[in-house]
Design a protein around this motif. Structure first.
Motif, mmCIF file in Angstrom:
data_model
loop_
_atom_site.group_PDB
_atom_site.id
_atom_site.type_symbol
_atom_site.label_atom_id
_atom_site.label_comp_id
_atom_site.label_asym_id
_atom_site.label_seq_id
_atom_site.Cartn_x
_atom_site.Cartn_y
_atom_site.Cartn_z
ATOM 1 N N ALA A 76 0.842 -0.970 0.230
ATOM 2 C CA ALA A 76 0.051 -0.377 0.039
ATOM 3 C C ALA A 76 1.107 1.315 -0.029
ATOM 4 O O ALA A 76 0.613 2.036 -1.118
ATOM 5 C CB ALA A 76 -1.221 0.104 1.277
ATOM 6 N N ALA A 77 2.038 1.114 0.681
ATOM 7 C CA ALA A 77 2.924 2.331 0.849
ATOM 8 C C ALA A 77 3.641 2.102 -0.788
ATOM 9 O O ALA A 77 3.433 4.093 -1.094
ATOM 10 C CB ALA A 77 3.702 2.395 2.062
ATOM 11 N N SER A 116 2.515 1.462 -3.014
ATOM 12 C CA SER A 116 1.713 2.040 -4.199
ATOM 13 C C SER A 116 1.286 3.321 -4.139
ATOM 14 O O SER A 116 0.795 4.131 -5.533
ATOM 15 C CB SER A 116 -0.043 1.458 -4.251
ATOM 16 O OG SER A 116 0.342 -0.166 -4.321
ATOM 17 N N VAL A 117 1.068 3.993 -3.114
ATOM 18 C CA VAL A 117 0.393 4.997 -3.098
ATOM 19 C C VAL A 117 1.334 6.562 -3.189
ATOM 20 O O VAL A 117 1.669 6.837 -3.905
ATOM 21 C CB VAL A 117 0.129 5.114 -1.338
ATOM 22 C CG1 VAL A 117 -0.732 7.140 -1.705
ATOM 23 C CG2 VAL A 117 -1.668 4.660 -1.302
ATOM 24 N N VAL A 118 3.070 5.516 -2.843
ATOM 25 C CA VAL A 118 3.617 6.747 -3.466
ATOM 26 C C VAL A 118 3.307 6.971 -4.987
ATOM 27 O O VAL A 118 4.163 7.720 -5.161
ATOM 28 C CB VAL A 118 5.183 6.354 -3.172
ATOM 29 C CG1 VAL A 118 6.388 6.896 -3.623
ATOM 30 C CG2 VAL A 118 5.292 6.370 -1.116
ATOM 31 N N ILE A 139 1.760 6.652 -6.786
ATOM 32 C CA ILE A 139 0.654 7.649 -7.029
ATOM 33 C C ILE A 139 1.510 9.470 -7.147
ATOM 34 O O ILE A 139 0.840 10.035 -7.787
ATOM 35 C CB ILE A 139 -0.448 8.054 -6.350
ATOM 36 C CG1 ILE A 139 -1.443 6.613 -6.756
ATOM 37 C CG2 ILE A 139 -1.673 8.928 -6.540
ATOM 38 C CD1 ILE A 139 -2.856 6.567 -6.126
ATOM 39 N N TYR A 140 1.695 9.295 -5.826
ATOM 40 C CA TYR A 140 2.403 10.606 -5.869
ATOM 41 C C TYR A 140 4.273 10.778 -7.386
ATOM 42 O O TYR A 140 3.828 12.351 -7.398
ATOM 43 C CB TYR A 140 3.453 10.945 -4.620
ATOM 44 C CG TYR A 140 2.367 11.172 -3.324
ATOM 45 C CD1 TYR A 140 1.413 10.058 -3.344
ATOM 46 C CD2 TYR A 140 2.075 12.280 -2.969
ATOM 47 C CE1 TYR A 140 0.672 10.393 -1.695
ATOM 48 C CE2 TYR A 140 1.516 12.989 -1.798
ATOM 49 C CZ TYR A 140 0.191 12.047 -1.453
ATOM 50 O OH TYR A 140 -0.413 12.296 -0.351
ATOM 51 N N PRO A 152 -2.559 17.183 -2.582
ATOM 52 C CA PRO A 152 -3.918 16.240 -1.416
ATOM 53 C C PRO A 152 -5.021 16.138 -2.421
ATOM 54 O O PRO A 152 -5.493 14.747 -2.733
ATOM 55 C CB PRO A 152 -4.155 17.186 -0.576
ATOM 56 C CG PRO A 152 -2.683 17.765 -0.262
ATOM 57 C CD PRO A 152 -1.786 18.280 -1.424
ATOM 58 N N LEU A 190 -7.285 7.974 -5.961
ATOM 59 C CA LEU A 190 -7.490 6.818 -5.091
ATOM 60 C C LEU A 190 -8.677 6.756 -5.674
ATOM 61 O O LEU A 190 -9.461 5.807 -5.753
ATOM 62 C CB LEU A 190 -7.397 7.390 -4.211
ATOM 63 C CG LEU A 190 -6.038 7.086 -3.321
ATOM 64 C CD1 LEU A 190 -5.252 6.943 -1.917
ATOM 65 C CD2 LEU A 190 -4.968 5.295 -3.433
ATOM 66 N N LEU A 236 -11.348 7.014 -3.223
ATOM 67 C CA LEU A 236 -11.643 6.354 -1.702
ATOM 68 C C LEU A 236 -12.248 7.640 -1.664
ATOM 69 O O LEU A 236 -12.265 8.848 -1.520
ATOM 70 C CB LEU A 236 -10.985 5.938 -1.301
ATOM 71 C CG LEU A 236 -10.302 4.766 -1.734
ATOM 72 C CD1 LEU A 236 -9.275 3.898 -1.156
ATOM 73 C CD2 LEU A 236 -11.282 3.560 -2.261
ATOM 74 N N ASP A 295 -13.113 6.516 4.713
ATOM 75 C CA ASP A 295 -12.418 5.236 4.372
ATOM 76 C C ASP A 295 -10.907 6.295 4.466
ATOM 77 O O ASP A 295 -10.524 5.404 5.554
ATOM 78 C CB ASP A 295 -12.430 4.931 2.894
ATOM 79 C CG ASP A 295 -13.863 3.830 3.093
ATOM 80 O OD1 ASP A 295 -14.530 4.618 3.922
ATOM 81 O OD2 ASP A 295 -13.474 3.059 1.668
ATOM 82 N N LEU A 296 -10.418 6.818 4.640
ATOM 83 C CA LEU A 296 -8.946 7.363 3.945
ATOM 84 C C LEU A 296 -9.504 7.883 5.686
ATOM 85 O O LEU A 296 -8.143 7.573 6.341
ATOM 86 C CB LEU A 296 -9.149 8.587 3.438
ATOM 87 C CG LEU A 296 -9.292 8.089 1.833
ATOM 88 C CD1 LEU A 296 -8.712 9.528 0.986
ATOM 89 C CD2 LEU A 296 -7.487 7.082 1.792
ATOM 90 N N LEU A 351 -8.552 5.059 7.933
ATOM 91 C CA LEU A 351 -7.238 4.396 7.817
ATOM 92 C C LEU A 351 -6.066 4.656 8.299
ATOM 93 O O LEU A 351 -5.237 4.410 9.181
ATOM 94 C CB LEU A 351 -7.227 4.074 6.078
ATOM 95 C CG LEU A 351 -5.539 4.008 5.917
ATOM 96 C CD1 LEU A 351 -5.907 2.677 6.023
ATOM 97 C CD2 LEU A 351 -5.494 3.500 3.928
#
Lengths: 142, 142
Positions: B19-20, B22-24, B26-27, B113, B120, B122, B126-127, B130
């Motif tokens: 997850a970390a 994957s999200v990085v 996106i950045y 942001p 995402l 979402l 949910d965020l 999380l």
DNA sequence: TACCAATAGTTGGTGTACAAACCATTGGCC
DNA sequence: GGCCAATGGTTTGTACACCAACTATTGGTA
């Protein structure tokens, strides 16, 4: 909490990075006696679940670049946990299999998850919920 | 789901790492026009929130090793976003301050942001949930 | 059958990440 | 005032992590 959208403590991604590093840090001393780093441990998990695997397949399972896996697998071969042989059916592909030693390591590894959960000291339900959230995020991010 | 305690898909830490990353990921394309990597972005967030900061203080805020920050800060200085000067009050310590250019970058960063949340796709709740879980884990792991 | 695009891994470059060793400055304390 | 442990950063070594360029094999297709 601050209303600044750029406040560090509001960034999900920051929390995600720190959490990942912190939890990996819990694994470190547990894996050290087995001679494994955390990514190497994940490769072993994959191989205990299914073997042989190609680099491509491992790369899909672990969501890691083949370029990351290539040297990592050589290190695991060097310490004797796995073998890297060309697949006779397709000479481009690698057939990665566990050695005796790699198979045997699984017994040791069984102690790891309970030890980590104990160190964290969080209720299993919380971890389960977290896992569900993370799976959502992974799906959303891909 | 498998009942094997070593099944890859059951490991919270695996989900956390993926997850970390994957999200990085996106950045990455969002930060690239600003010339920043994700950890560098986090340093900028910290400095936009409070400046000057010492390496020690940054290390606490970001939970990163000083040995990691040292070269990272030099790169940020090289591209002109910050200055690294010795604190006159304590010559051991660095006073890290933003340049004009670093200050100005904040306006660009405000777009990040919402862009990430949009990618995402979402629900914010949910965020938020999380984020709460992750904060728990970070506390538990420290 | 000879070509050629697709596929599987490897390599090299840049940038984290952490541990351990190191250096300089500082602040107590005799 | 002079020693010395503590503190703040840097450096070095190992290991990811990703990207882009490269090599070798394969499989389709003219």
């Amino acid at each position: 909490m601050s209303d600044d959208p750029l406040a560090l403590e509001r960034q999900v991604c920051f929390a995600l990075s720190v959490a990942a590093r912190s939890v990996v840090a819990i694994y470190r001393p547990l894996l050290e006696p087995m001679g494994l780093t955390h990514p190497q441990y994940l490769v072993m998990l994959a191989l205990w679940g299914d073997s042989p695997l190609s680099v491509r397949r491992l790369s899909e399972l672990l969501q890691l670049d083949p370029g990351t896996l290539s040297p990592l697998l050589k290190r695991l071969e060097a310490i004797g946990y796995l073998r890297r042989e060309r697949d006779p059916a397709d000479e481009r592909s690698l057939a990665i299999t566990l050695t005796e030693s790699g198979q045997a390591l699984r017994a040791e590894a069984l102690k790891i998850p309970p030890a980590v959960v104990a160190k964290l000291g969080l209720p299993i339900e919380d971890l389960q919920r977290l896992h569900t959230s993370l799976t959502q995020v992974i799906a959303a991010a891909s």
